[in-house]
Write a protein that holds these residues in place. Structure first.
Motif, PDB file in Angstrom:
ATOM      1  N   PHE A  33      12.160 -32.985  17.776  1.00  0.00           N
ATOM      2  CA  PHE A  33      13.459 -32.320  17.889  1.00  0.00           C
ATOM      3  C   PHE A  33      14.540 -33.297  18.349  1.00  0.00           C
ATOM      4  O   PHE A  33      15.640 -33.341  17.776  1.00  0.00           O
ATOM      5  CB  PHE A  33      13.341 -31.154  18.864  1.00  0.00           C
ATOM      6  N   LEU A  34      14.251 -34.091  19.378  1.00  0.00           N
ATOM      7  CA  LEU A  34      15.238 -35.035  19.890  1.00  0.00           C
ATOM      8  C   LEU A  34      15.530 -36.147  18.876  1.00  0.00           C
ATOM      9  O   LEU A  34      16.610 -36.734  18.890  1.00  0.00           O
ATOM     10  CB  LEU A  34      14.745 -35.654  21.204  1.00  0.00           C
ATOM     11  N   ALA A  35      14.576 -36.414  17.996  1.00  0.00           N
ATOM     12  CA  ALA A  35      14.778 -37.425  16.955  1.00  0.00           C
ATOM     13  C   ALA A  35      15.469 -36.857  15.725  1.00  0.00           C
ATOM     14  O   ALA A  35      15.720 -37.578  14.760  1.00  0.00           O
ATOM     15  CB  ALA A  35      13.427 -38.039  16.562  1.00  0.00           C
ATOM     16  N   GLY A  36      15.771 -35.558  15.751  1.00  0.00           N
ATOM     17  CA  GLY A  36      16.481 -34.937  14.628  1.00  0.00           C
ATOM     18  C   GLY A  36      15.599 -34.585  13.456  1.00  0.00           C
ATOM     19  O   GLY A  36      16.085 -34.433  12.333  1.00  0.00           O
ATOM     20  N   GLY A  37      14.288 -34.436  13.692  1.00  0.00           N
ATOM     21  CA  GLY A  37      13.360 -34.159  12.598  1.00  0.00           C
ATOM     22  C   GLY A  37      12.893 -32.717  12.561  1.00  0.00           C
ATOM     23  O   GLY A  37      13.350 -31.862  13.325  1.00  0.00           O
ATOM     24  N   HIS A  38      11.958 -32.456  11.651  1.00  0.00           N
ATOM     25  CA  HIS A  38      11.353 -31.140  11.479  1.00  0.00           C
ATOM     26  C   HIS A  38       9.839 -31.294  11.570  1.00  0.00           C
ATOM     27  O   HIS A  38       9.290 -32.342  11.239  1.00  0.00           O
ATOM     28  CB  HIS A  38      11.742 -30.528  10.132  1.00  0.00           C
ATOM     29  N   VAL A  39       9.165 -30.240  12.008  1.00  0.00           N
ATOM     30  CA  VAL A  39       7.733 -30.345  12.257  1.00  0.00           C
ATOM     31  C   VAL A  39       6.958 -29.312  11.450  1.00  0.00           C
ATOM     32  O   VAL A  39       7.421 -28.187  11.231  1.00  0.00           O
ATOM     33  CB  VAL A  39       7.433 -30.197  13.766  1.00  0.00           C
ATOM     34  N   LEU A  40       5.782 -29.717  10.991  1.00  0.00           N
ATOM     35  CA  LEU A  40       4.883 -28.841  10.246  1.00  0.00           C
ATOM     36  C   LEU A  40       3.632 -28.628  11.089  1.00  0.00           C
ATOM     37  O   LEU A  40       2.955 -29.579  11.465  1.00  0.00           O
ATOM     38  CB  LEU A  40       4.506 -29.480   8.901  1.00  0.00           C
ATOM     39  N   VAL A 143      13.600 -27.084  11.755  1.00  0.00           N
ATOM     40  CA  VAL A 143      12.629 -26.209  11.111  1.00  0.00           C
ATOM     41  C   VAL A 143      11.256 -26.483  11.713  1.00  0.00           C
ATOM     42  O   VAL A 143      10.812 -27.634  11.764  1.00  0.00           O
ATOM     43  CB  VAL A 143      12.576 -26.441   9.587  1.00  0.00           C
ATOM     44  N   ILE A 144      10.621 -25.426  12.200  1.00  0.00           N
ATOM     45  CA  ILE A 144       9.223 -25.502  12.605  1.00  0.00           C
ATOM     46  C   ILE A 144       8.450 -24.670  11.590  1.00  0.00           C
ATOM     47  O   ILE A 144       8.510 -23.441  11.602  1.00  0.00           O
ATOM     48  CB  ILE A 144       9.005 -24.947  14.029  1.00  0.00           C
ATOM     49  N   ALA A 145       7.798 -25.349  10.668  1.00  0.00           N
ATOM     50  CA  ALA A 145       7.078 -24.660   9.602  1.00  0.00           C
ATOM     51  C   ALA A 145       5.594 -24.588   9.941  1.00  0.00           C
ATOM     52  O   ALA A 145       5.044 -25.485  10.587  1.00  0.00           O
ATOM     53  CB  ALA A 145       7.275 -25.384   8.270  1.00  0.00           C
ATOM     54  N   THR A 146       4.951 -23.502   9.538  1.00  0.00           N
ATOM     55  CA  THR A 146       3.504 -23.395   9.694  1.00  0.00           C
ATOM     56  C   THR A 146       2.887 -23.243   8.311  1.00  0.00           C
ATOM     57  O   THR A 146       3.511 -22.715   7.383  1.00  0.00           O
ATOM     58  CB  THR A 146       3.096 -22.187  10.563  1.00  0.00           C
ATOM     59  N   GLN A 147       1.672 -23.738   8.192  1.00  0.00           N
ATOM     60  CA  GLN A 147       0.952 -23.512   6.946  1.00  0.00           C
ATOM     61  C   GLN A 147      -0.521 -23.293   7.253  1.00  0.00           C
ATOM     62  O   GLN A 147      -1.075 -23.861   8.198  1.00  0.00           O
ATOM     63  CB  GLN A 147       1.135 -24.669   5.963  1.00  0.00           C
ATOM     64  N   ASN A 148      -1.144 -22.430   6.447  1.00  0.00           N
ATOM     65  CA  ASN A 148      -2.572 -22.211   6.572  1.00  0.00           C
ATOM     66  C   ASN A 148      -3.310 -23.358   5.905  1.00  0.00           C
ATOM     67  O   ASN A 148      -2.784 -23.982   4.977  1.00  0.00           O
ATOM     68  CB  ASN A 148      -2.970 -20.893   5.897  1.00  0.00           C
ATOM     69  N   PRO A 149      -4.521 -23.665   6.346  1.00  0.00           N
ATOM     70  CA  PRO A 149      -5.305 -24.695   5.653  1.00  0.00           C
ATOM     71  C   PRO A 149      -5.398 -24.386   4.171  1.00  0.00           C
ATOM     72  O   PRO A 149      -5.465 -23.216   3.766  1.00  0.00           O
ATOM     73  CB  PRO A 149      -6.681 -24.598   6.336  1.00  0.00           C
TER      74      PRO A 149
END
Length: 317
Positions: A33-40, A143-149
């Motif tokens: 977040f502090l680096a300005g990115g998004h996480v999956l 964006v905090i995205a989630t995905q199923n395996p």
């Protein structure tokens, strides 16, 4: 730095209080977040991914939006759409689910590729375009995205181009027995995420991001980052290496890691700690590695150990 450190410590303490036993995951999401990115977040259902996202937004005092992706979710549900106002005789923009500071894109790989791609412009440019008109997203935005395996039924694997847009991919994992009992006790006591109090605000976050952008990166450490990324392109363990965007993301994440540890410069250890969460999801294993049941994490960790570390005098400011 003392006041800032205290504010961040309060944030981490509250996060770890509600999101039990996952301090490393919390720190990595905060770095992103502090680096300005998004996480999956990739994991099985029910391990607290939604709790993480909601608590994260609440502790930061930022607006939170959740988009539940299903096979029939349309791009307009994400970006918003133009709705005709019969009284005024004109079209008005109705915001979509993405118009929040922190957006949980839940089960992103359950929706069609067309709808998945609706997030790309928002993630890359912090705006959406509807009927030719650009609308800026609220700042700060993540964006905090989630995905199923991918072996779960009803999933559409995210294409490499979209995976590359995420700064990090993280896995929450199951809690320990002690942590699971604590979760149960908290639940029985009636504790709710709505009880989370804001310990930071948008102004604080903006200031932290500016501080991260000022973290010193020596030529030696910059070369170290480049060598790691370049090595993924030539190593026999991978059939697809990391992109130039991956280099930029690894650099920014390493600066954020240094900031959280109270330093004004990046050390090689920062780069090592960020290498797996930043790079592993962008890499495709070779057939040989897949036959050996290796993971991208396994091969990447071994590769990083082969890259020469710059001398201490080369990275201290």
């Amino acid at each position: 730095m003392g006041t800032k450190t205290g504010a961040l410590d309060a944030f981490r303490e509250q996060m770890n209080d509600y999101f039990v036993g996952k301090g490393d995951t919390v720190d990595n999401v905060l770095c992103c977040f502090l680096a300005g990115g998004h996480v999956l977040l990739e994991d099985v259902p029910g391990v607290g991914k939604t709790t993480l996202a909601r608590t994260f937004a609440g502790s930061l005092g930022l607006s939170f939006g959740r988009i539940q992706f299903t096979p029939d979710t349309m791009p307009g549900d994400v970006t918003g759409m133009s709705v005709y106002d019969m009284k005024k005789g004109e079209f008005n923009y109705r915001p979509g689910g993405v118009m929040k500071n922190i957006v949980l894109a839940d089960e992103l790989n359950r929706t069609s590729p067309k709808t998945q791609s609706a997030l790309l412009e928002a993630m890359a440019e912090s705006q959406v375009t509807v009927d030719g008109q650009a609308y800026q997203l609220p700042q700060p935005f993540m964006v905090i995205a989630t995905q199923n395996p991918i072996n779960f039924s009803g999933t559409y694997p995210l294409p490499e181009a979209q995976l590359d847009r995420f700064m990090m991919r993280l896995s929450v994992g199951y809690p320990s027995a002690e942590e699971e009992l604590r979760l149960a006790r908290d639940n029985m006591s009636g504790r709710k995420i709505e009880d989370v109090k804001a310990v930071l605000n948008a102004e604080d976050v903006t200031g932290f991001r500016e501080e991260v952008s000022k973290i010193h990166v020596s030529d030696g450490v910059l070369g170290y980052v480049q060598q790691i990324v370049a090595a993924t392109r030539t190593d026999s363990g991978f059939s697809l290496g990391a992109s130039p965007r991956a280099l930029l993301h690894l650099l920014q994440a390493s600066r954020a890691k240094a900031f959280l540890e109270g330093r004004s410069f990046v050390k090689p250890d920062d780069v090592k700690k960020m290498a797996v969460p930043v790079l592993s999801h962008r890499l495709i294993l070779s057939t040989q590695m897949r036959l050996q049941k290796k993971t991208s994490k396994d091969v990447l960790e071994a590769l990083v150990l082969k890259v020469n570390i710059p001398m201490e005098a080369d990275y201290e400011k």
